[in-house]
Scaffold this active site. Structure first.
Site, short mmCIF file in Angstrom:
data_model
loop_
_atom_site.label_atom_id
_atom_site.label_comp_id
_atom_site.label_asym_id
_atom_site.label_seq_id
_atom_site.Cartn_x
_atom_site.Cartn_y
_atom_site.Cartn_z
N ASP A 2 0.82 -1.21 0.00
CA ASP A 2 0.00 0.00 0.00
C ASP A 2 0.85 1.26 0.00
O ASP A 2 1.96 1.28 0.55
CB ASP A 2 -0.93 -0.01 1.22
N ARG A 6 0.17 7.47 -3.15
CA ARG A 6 0.67 8.60 -2.36
C ARG A 6 2.15 8.86 -2.64
O ARG A 6 2.59 10.00 -2.73
CB ARG A 6 0.44 8.35 -0.86
N TRP A 7 2.91 7.79 -2.77
CA TRP A 7 4.34 7.94 -3.07
C TRP A 7 4.54 8.74 -4.36
O TRP A 7 5.35 9.66 -4.41
CB TRP A 7 4.97 6.55 -3.20
N ARG A 15 -0.05 8.49 -10.37
CA ARG A 15 -0.18 7.36 -9.44
C ARG A 15 0.44 6.07 -10.00
O ARG A 15 1.04 5.28 -9.27
CB ARG A 15 -1.67 7.11 -9.12
N GLU A 50 -12.39 -4.54 -4.22
CA GLU A 50 -12.87 -3.17 -4.09
C GLU A 50 -12.10 -2.19 -4.99
O GLU A 50 -12.54 -1.06 -5.21
CB GLU A 50 -12.75 -2.69 -2.63
N ASN A 51 -10.95 -2.64 -5.51
CA ASN A 51 -10.15 -1.74 -6.34
C ASN A 51 -10.82 -1.40 -7.69
O ASN A 51 -10.39 -0.47 -8.38
CB ASN A 51 -8.75 -2.31 -6.59
N TRP A 52 -11.88 -2.14 -8.03
CA TRP A 52 -12.62 -1.81 -9.26
C TRP A 52 -13.27 -0.44 -9.16
O TRP A 52 -13.67 0.13 -10.17
CB TRP A 52 -13.70 -2.87 -9.55
N THR A 178 -7.24 -3.90 7.97
CA THR A 178 -6.92 -5.07 7.15
C THR A 178 -7.46 -4.94 5.72
O THR A 178 -7.03 -5.66 4.83
CB THR A 178 -7.48 -6.37 7.77
C1 IPE Z 1 -1.40 -0.04 -3.43
O1 IPE Z 1 -1.16 1.32 -3.54
C2 IPE Z 1 -1.53 -0.74 -4.76
C3 IPE Z 1 -2.87 -1.24 -5.12
C4 IPE Z 1 -3.95 -1.19 -4.40
C5 IPE Z 1 -2.99 -1.85 -6.43
P1 IPE Z 1 -2.36 2.34 -3.60
O2 IPE Z 1 -2.70 2.54 -5.04
O3 IPE Z 1 -3.47 1.90 -2.73
O4 IPE Z 1 -1.70 3.66 -3.04
P2 IPE Z 1 -2.37 4.75 -2.11
O5 IPE Z 1 -2.95 4.04 -0.92
O6 IPE Z 1 -3.42 5.45 -2.92
O7 IPE Z 1 -1.24 5.65 -1.73
MG MG Z 2 -4.07 2.32 -0.81
#
Ligand code: IPE
Ligand code: MG
Length: 224
Positions: A2, A6-7, A15, A50-52, A178
């Site tokens: 994760d 943000r990085w 992103r 949930e990333n969808w 989690t």
């Molecule tokens: C994790 O980094 C990678 C995935 C969920 C694919 P994020 O994309 O969640 O990064 P932040 O949390 O927005 O910084």
């Molecule tokens: Mg994240």
């Protein structure tokens, strides 16, 4: 894994640049676990159910990127005697990603140094729902009776029945939750939260987490 977004945003990048940086970091995590020797399973949360909800172009990037990482790294991991397995839900996941996961699984199926579980289109609740569906089907077909279901037989219905319980649950990026990862398997996991964003994560952070874990007193609800 994760904190990629943000990085990247912190340095004025898109992103997706953070996700790209994550590929080498994941490979370093595998090497760190191999160096530790006793880590036999490493599960990486790559894409959740949930990333969808993310912007379509980020979802598209993550799908293509997952496919490419598998294609690029499977031989490297195979050389290291690492077994790759997939945990996740099939519907919605790109066919090309499923294909690469299956090729990687087949190529590395006899490897013994460590198992790397790639959790792609994975959700802990989705896993339990999918387990419930299989269970109901088996019950309807007379393959299992209600009294036969216990915590052991329940595991047989999860995505990876051979996966042991989680010992160390490590999350970077400063979030302390989690997020629906390995709900069943981490009932007694030791939680280690670190503040670093995943692209900045190093083997030393992995060793620090393991040292932290080693100091914990695990009683599993019992007493000493
Ligand atoms: C994790 O980094 C990678 C995935 C969920 C694919 P994020 O994309 O969640 O990064 P932040 O949390 O927005 O910084
Ligand atoms: Mg994240």
């Amino acid at each position: 894994m994760d904190g990629n977004g943000r990085w990247a945003e912190n340095q004025g990048l898109k992103r997706t640049e953070g996700h790209k940086k994550g590929e080498a970091v994941l490979m370093d995590c595998v090497d760190a676990c191999l160096a530790l020797g006793e880590v036999k399973w490493l599960s990486a949360y790559a894409f959740s159910t949930e990333n969808w909800r993310r912007a379509a172009d980020e979802v598209r990037f993550l799908m293509g990127f997952s496919r490419d990482v598998l294609r690029r790294q499977r031989d490297v991991l195979h050389e290291k005697n690492v077994r790759i397995v997939w945990a996740g839900r099939r519907p919605r996941l790109w066919r090309s990603v499923i294909r690469e996961l299956e090729i990687a699984e087949e190529l590395t199926k006899d490897n013994t140094a460590m198992t790397l579980v790639m959790c792609v289109n994975y959700g802990g609740r989705a896993e339990l729902v999918d387990a419930g569906r299989k269970l109901i089907k088996d019950a309807q077909e007379g393959k299992i009776r209600p009294e036969q279901l216990n915590e052991q037989t329940m595991s047989d219905y999860l995505y990876r029945p051979d996966m042991p319980d989680v010992d160390l649950f490590l999350r970077p990026s400063g979030e302390q939750r989690t997020s629906n990862f390995l709900l069943w398997q981490s009932a007694y996991a030791e939680m280690v939260y670190q503040d670093k964003l995943f692209p900045d994560f190093t083997p030393q952070d992995m060793y620090d987490a393991v040292l932290d874990y080693a100091k914990r007193d695990r009683r599993f609800g019992g007493t000493k």
